[in-house]
Design a protein around this motif. Structure first.
Motif, PDB file in Angstrom:
ATOM      1  N   ASN A   1       0.076  -9.511  -3.108  1.00 38.53           N
ATOM      2  CA  ASN A   1       1.304  -9.689  -4.109  1.00 38.53           C
ATOM      3  C   ASN A   1       1.729  -9.225  -3.888  1.00 38.53           C
ATOM      4  O   ASN A   1       3.686  -9.828  -3.942  1.00 38.53           O
ATOM      5  CB  ASN A   1       0.464  -9.597  -5.602  1.00 38.53           C
ATOM      6  N   CYS A   2       2.226  -7.997  -3.395  1.00 39.73           N
ATOM      7  CA  CYS A   2       3.642  -7.332  -2.799  1.00 39.73           C
ATOM      8  C   CYS A   2       3.823  -8.048  -2.055  1.00 39.73           C
ATOM      9  O   CYS A   2       5.167  -8.111  -2.197  1.00 39.73           O
ATOM     10  CB  CYS A   2       2.722  -5.780  -2.425  1.00 39.73           C
TER      11      CYS A   2
ATOM     12  N   LYS B   1      -1.679   1.099  -6.125  1.00 46.01           N
ATOM     13  CA  LYS B   1      -0.765   0.532  -6.603  1.00 46.01           C
ATOM     14  C   LYS B   1       0.464   1.197  -6.931  1.00 46.01           C
ATOM     15  O   LYS B   1       1.838   0.355  -7.257  1.00 46.01           O
ATOM     16  CB  LYS B   1      -1.517   0.614  -8.157  1.00 46.01           C
TER      17      LYS B   1
ATOM     18  N   GLN C   1      -9.638  -7.176  -5.905  1.00 47.45           N
ATOM     19  CA  GLN C   1      -8.354  -6.161  -6.115  1.00 47.45           C
ATOM     20  C   GLN C   1      -7.739  -5.503  -5.423  1.00 47.45           C
ATOM     21  O   GLN C   1      -6.147  -5.579  -5.757  1.00 47.45           O
ATOM     22  CB  GLN C   1      -9.046  -5.062  -6.939  1.00 47.45           C
TER      23      GLN C   1
ATOM     24  N   ARG D   1      -5.916  -8.315  -3.520  1.00 46.66           N
ATOM     25  CA  ARG D   1      -5.188  -9.184  -3.845  1.00 46.66           C
ATOM     26  C   ARG D   1      -3.645  -7.746  -4.776  1.00 46.66           C
ATOM     27  O   ARG D   1      -2.284  -8.646  -4.704  1.00 46.66           O
ATOM     28  CB  ARG D   1      -5.976  -9.844  -5.501  1.00 46.66           C
ATOM     29  N   ASN D   2      -3.835  -6.742  -4.271  1.00 44.73           N
ATOM     30  CA  ASN D   2      -2.881  -6.273  -4.703  1.00 44.73           C
ATOM     31  C   ASN D   2      -1.270  -6.674  -3.658  1.00 44.73           C
ATOM     32  O   ASN D   2      -0.689  -6.296  -3.628  1.00 44.73           O
ATOM     33  CB  ASN D   2      -3.187  -4.482  -4.983  1.00 44.73           C
TER      34      ASN D   2
ATOM     35  N   TRP E   1       2.163  -0.315  -3.847  1.00 47.09           N
ATOM     36  CA  TRP E   1       2.657  -1.150  -3.956  1.00 47.09           C
ATOM     37  C   TRP E   1       4.701  -1.328  -5.383  1.00 47.09           C
ATOM     38  O   TRP E   1       5.050  -1.969  -4.949  1.00 47.09           O
ATOM     39  CB  TRP E   1       1.369  -2.136  -4.558  1.00 47.09           C
ATOM     40  N   ASP E   2       4.058  -0.501  -6.235  1.00 43.10           N
ATOM     41  CA  ASP E   2       4.890  -0.369  -7.700  1.00 43.10           C
ATOM     42  C   ASP E   2       5.770   0.244  -6.337  1.00 43.10           C
ATOM     43  O   ASP E   2       7.792  -0.003  -6.492  1.00 43.10           O
ATOM     44  CB  ASP E   2       4.508   0.793  -8.245  1.00 43.10           C
TER      45      ASP E   2
END
Length: 291
Positions: free
Chosen positions: A121-122, A73, A114, A117-118, A76-77
């Motif tokens: 989405n990115c 995460k 998850q 999906r993450n 991706w951030d």
């Protein structure tokens, strides 16, 4: 100083140290061709601006994603934070994540959980698209045999719309996997870089070939005009040049042999998803069947 001895002073670099035997990234570039400005970095990504003077500016993110979903995460951030629309951007590396069941063979059944999906989405939020590739589909193998064997496409390149509309030609190649469990992947952005003029230097390995003596003898048998120092200097220059072109022809033959071997390796590795790991006997049998 130790790095310069290994790669030469024409290269600059930035690196993220490994944690034990895992992680770690090194990015190198020729300082006479391009300029790199580091924007930000973490254990999973290094984000830089690459500038080739009088040509273009690209933003490049080199990725080594964590094997842990929660840790990824952070990756991706950072990509969300530094993705741009007005500058061509390339994001590539080992994402340690796949997006579809077609991206793997063997192991547990793929679930769009998850982690995928993450990542999806990115990519969607930043309008990132995958670059087409040449040669083996899967870029990682667990190096096991039979039913325990797993192949996955963990290594990829993505580009934004600005890069897609760029005049630069983009080609991704998956090279042969030799010692690593990953294939090397290469994204070619430029068709060719400007040639840098180099001085010819004598290579010690030349003396190990008898043919090199003949090349030198031929040059020293020529009659040059001038005083002793001028003739000596001319003999040295011509001999060095003759040795250089002789070695290029010699290396050309060796490189051709290397390329032929790499083609054979790639052909066999392309068959791995279907036939599994290939023994020496299987390779011999396949070769004779084709012939």
């Amino acid at each position: 100083m130790e790095v310069n001895l290994l790669i030469g002073d024409e290269w600059d670099f930035v690196y993220v140290p490994s944690s034990g035997l895992s992680g770690g990234m090194v990015i190198l570039w020729r300082n006479k061709i391009a300029e790199y400005s580091v924007i930000d970095y973490s254990s999973q990504v290094v984000i830089v601006d690459l500038k080739v003077p009088n040509k273009f500016l690209w933003r490049i993110a080199t990725v080594y994603g964590s094997i842990y979903v929660q840790k990824r995460k952070e990756l991706w951030d950072m990509l969300n934070k530094y993705s741009v629309e007005d500058v061509p951007m390339v994001i590539g590396g080992d994402f340690n994540c796949i997006l579809a069941k077609e991206d793997k063979i063997g192991g547990r059944r793929f679930l769009f959980s998850q982690g995928p999906r993450n990542m999806k989405n990115c990519l969607m939020e930043n309008d990132l698209h995958e670059v087409g590739f040449i040669d083996p589909k899967y870029t990682w193998c667990n190096n096991k045999s039979s039913g325990a064997r797993i192949l996955e496409r963990l290594d990829r390149y993505f580009i934004n719309f600005k890069a897609m509309s760029s005049s630069q030609r983009l080609v991704v190649r998956h090279l042969a996997r030799i010692a690593s469990d990953h294939y090397q992947i290469i994204l070619n952005i430029l068709d060719s870089f400007p040639q840098v003029k180099r001085n010819i230097k004598f290579e010690d390995c030349w003396v190990s070939y008898k043919a090199s003596f003949a090349a030198v003898k031929k040059e020293w048998s020529r009659n040059y005009q001038g005083d002793s120092s001028q003739v000596l200097n001319k003999n040295f220059q011509k001999s060095l040049k003759s040795l250089f072109y002789w070695s290029k022809a010699k290396l050309k033959d060796l490189n051709k042999l290397k390329e032929d071997l790499m083609v054979e390796i790639l052909e066999l590795q392309n068959k791995e998803p279907t036939y599994g790991i290939l023994s020496e006997f299987d390779c011999w049998k396949h070769k004779n069947k084709v012939n």
